[in-house]
Write an enzyme that holds these catalytic residues in place. Structure first.
Site, mmCIF file in Angstrom:
data_model
loop_
_atom_site.group_PDB
_atom_site.id
_atom_site.type_symbol
_atom_site.label_atom_id
_atom_site.label_comp_id
_atom_site.label_asym_id
_atom_site.label_seq_id
_atom_site.Cartn_x
_atom_site.Cartn_y
_atom_site.Cartn_z
ATOM 1 N N ASP A 101 0.625 -1.454 -2.746
ATOM 2 C CA ASP A 101 -0.794 -1.537 -2.391
ATOM 3 C C ASP A 101 -1.669 -1.475 -3.650
ATOM 4 O OD1 ASP A 101 -0.103 -1.578 0.271
ATOM 5 O OD2 ASP A 101 -0.286 0.611 0.495
HETATM 6 N N1 URA Z 1 4.336 1.998 1.225
HETATM 7 C C1 URA Z 1 2.991 2.024 1.247
HETATM 8 O O1 URA Z 1 2.397 2.532 2.183
HETATM 9 N N2 URA Z 1 2.318 1.501 0.215
HETATM 10 C C2 URA Z 1 2.924 0.939 -0.855
HETATM 11 O O2 URA Z 1 2.246 0.479 -1.765
HETATM 12 C C3 URA Z 1 4.323 0.913 -0.861
HETATM 13 C C4 URA Z 1 5.001 1.452 0.187
#
Ligand code: URA
Length: 238
Positions: A101
Site C-alpha cells: 500500500d
Molecule cells: N497487507 C496490507 O494490508 N497492506 C500491504 O501493503 C501489504 C499487505
C-alpha cells in the site's frame, strides 16, 4: 529457450495475444526465416524480426527495494504520485512483484521477468511474507488465535502462518505484532487485523521469502545476486 510470442511481448512490441497474431500472419522471422508456428522456441542468441525490424531483447533485471511511505506500487499513476519504479535507475521496463500500500514500507521486489514474479507471488511456492504491524489497541491471545485459525476474506478462510506478539503498551494503547502470511490479497494484513477488531496504524514488510531489507535504508535498493535468482527459481520445483 523461450516461446517466441513471449519474447516478442517482453520486448514491448505487442501483447502476447497480438504477438501470436503477428506470428500466425507471417510477420515474424527468426534468423531470417518466417516462422508461423505458435509455440516455436527461441534462445537468447536468435535474431527475431517483426515487420522486418530486429527486436531488441531486454536483459532481465531484479531488484530488492526498501519501499518508503508515500510511494505507489505501480509503474505509473494517474494522480501523479511517485511510483516505486521511479526510485530505481534503469532503462528496463521493470515492475513491482505484488503490491504494498501507499503507506506501507519495506521489502519489495521489482523485475521484468514474469516467470520470476509468478514464482514469488504464487502462494503454492511458499514464499512467506513477514510483516510488522503497529496496532491501535491491545491485542489478546484470543484474537491472535483467531488469526492463526483463519479469518474469512473475499469468501475464503485465510490463516496466518505465524503471529508473534512483540510488544504491548498499555499506556499508549498500542500493540506491535509480527504476522507471517502466504497469500498476497489486497490489503490482506490490514483486513485480517480489522476482522478481529484492530486498525493497523503502521505496516512494514520485513521479509519476502529469504529476502529481507535490514541492510537497506528507506528508499535504498540493490540488485539481486545470480544465486538469489536461482534460489527463487528452485522454489518452483519444490
Ligand atoms: N497487507 C496490507 O494490508 N497492506 C500491504 O501493503 C501489504 C499487505
Amino acid at each position: 529457450m523461450e516461446r517466441l510470442q513471449k519474447v516478442i511481448a517482453e520486448a514491448g512490441i505487442a501483447s502476447r495475444r497480438k504477438a501470436e497474431e503477428l506470428i500466425v500472419s507471417g510477420k515474424v522471422k527468426v534468423n531470417n526465416k518466417v516462422v508461423t508456428k505458435l509455440g516455436t522456441k527461441v534462445n537468447p542468441s536468435d535474431q527475431i524480426e517483426v515487420d522486418n525490424k530486429i527486436i531488441e531483447k531486454e536483459n532481465k533485471e531484479y531488484y530488492l527495494l526498501n519501499k518508503p511511505r508515500g510511494v505507489i506500487t505501480s509503474t505509473s499513476d494517474d494522480k501523479n504520485r511517485k511510483t516505486v519504479t521511479e526510485l530505481i535507475e534503469t532503462n528496463c521496463r521493470i515492475y513491482p512483484v505484488g503490491r504494498l500500500d501507499y503507506d506501507t514500507t519495506g521489502a519489495l521486489l521489482l523485475t521484468n521477468d514474469g516467470d520470476f514474479a509468478n514464482i514469488v507471488m504464487h502462494p503454492s511456492n511458499n514464499m512467506e511474507k513477514v510483516y510488522l504491524a503497529k496496532l491501535e489497541g491491545v491485542i489478546k491471545g484470543e484474537q491472535i488465535n483467531k488469526l492463526k485459525n483463519g479469518v474469512t476474506l473475499d469468501g475464503k478462510v485465510i490463516k496466518a502462518s505465524r503471529v508473534k506478539l512483540k510488544k504491548v503498551d498499555n499506556n499508549t494503547n498500542k500493540s506491535l505484532v509480527e504476522i507471517t502470511i502466504h497469500e498476497g490479497l489486497n490489503h490482506q494484513v490490514k483486513r485480517m487485523f480489522e476482522s478481529v477488531g484492530f486498525r493497523v496504524d503502521k505496516l512494514t514488510r520485513k521479509k519476502i521469502g529469504f529476502f529481507d531489507v535490514t541492510d537497506l535504508k528507506s528508499g535504498e535498493y540493490r540488485r539481486l545476486t545470480p544465486k538469489e535468482i536461482q534460489k527463487v527459481y528452485s522454489y518452483k520445483e519444490k
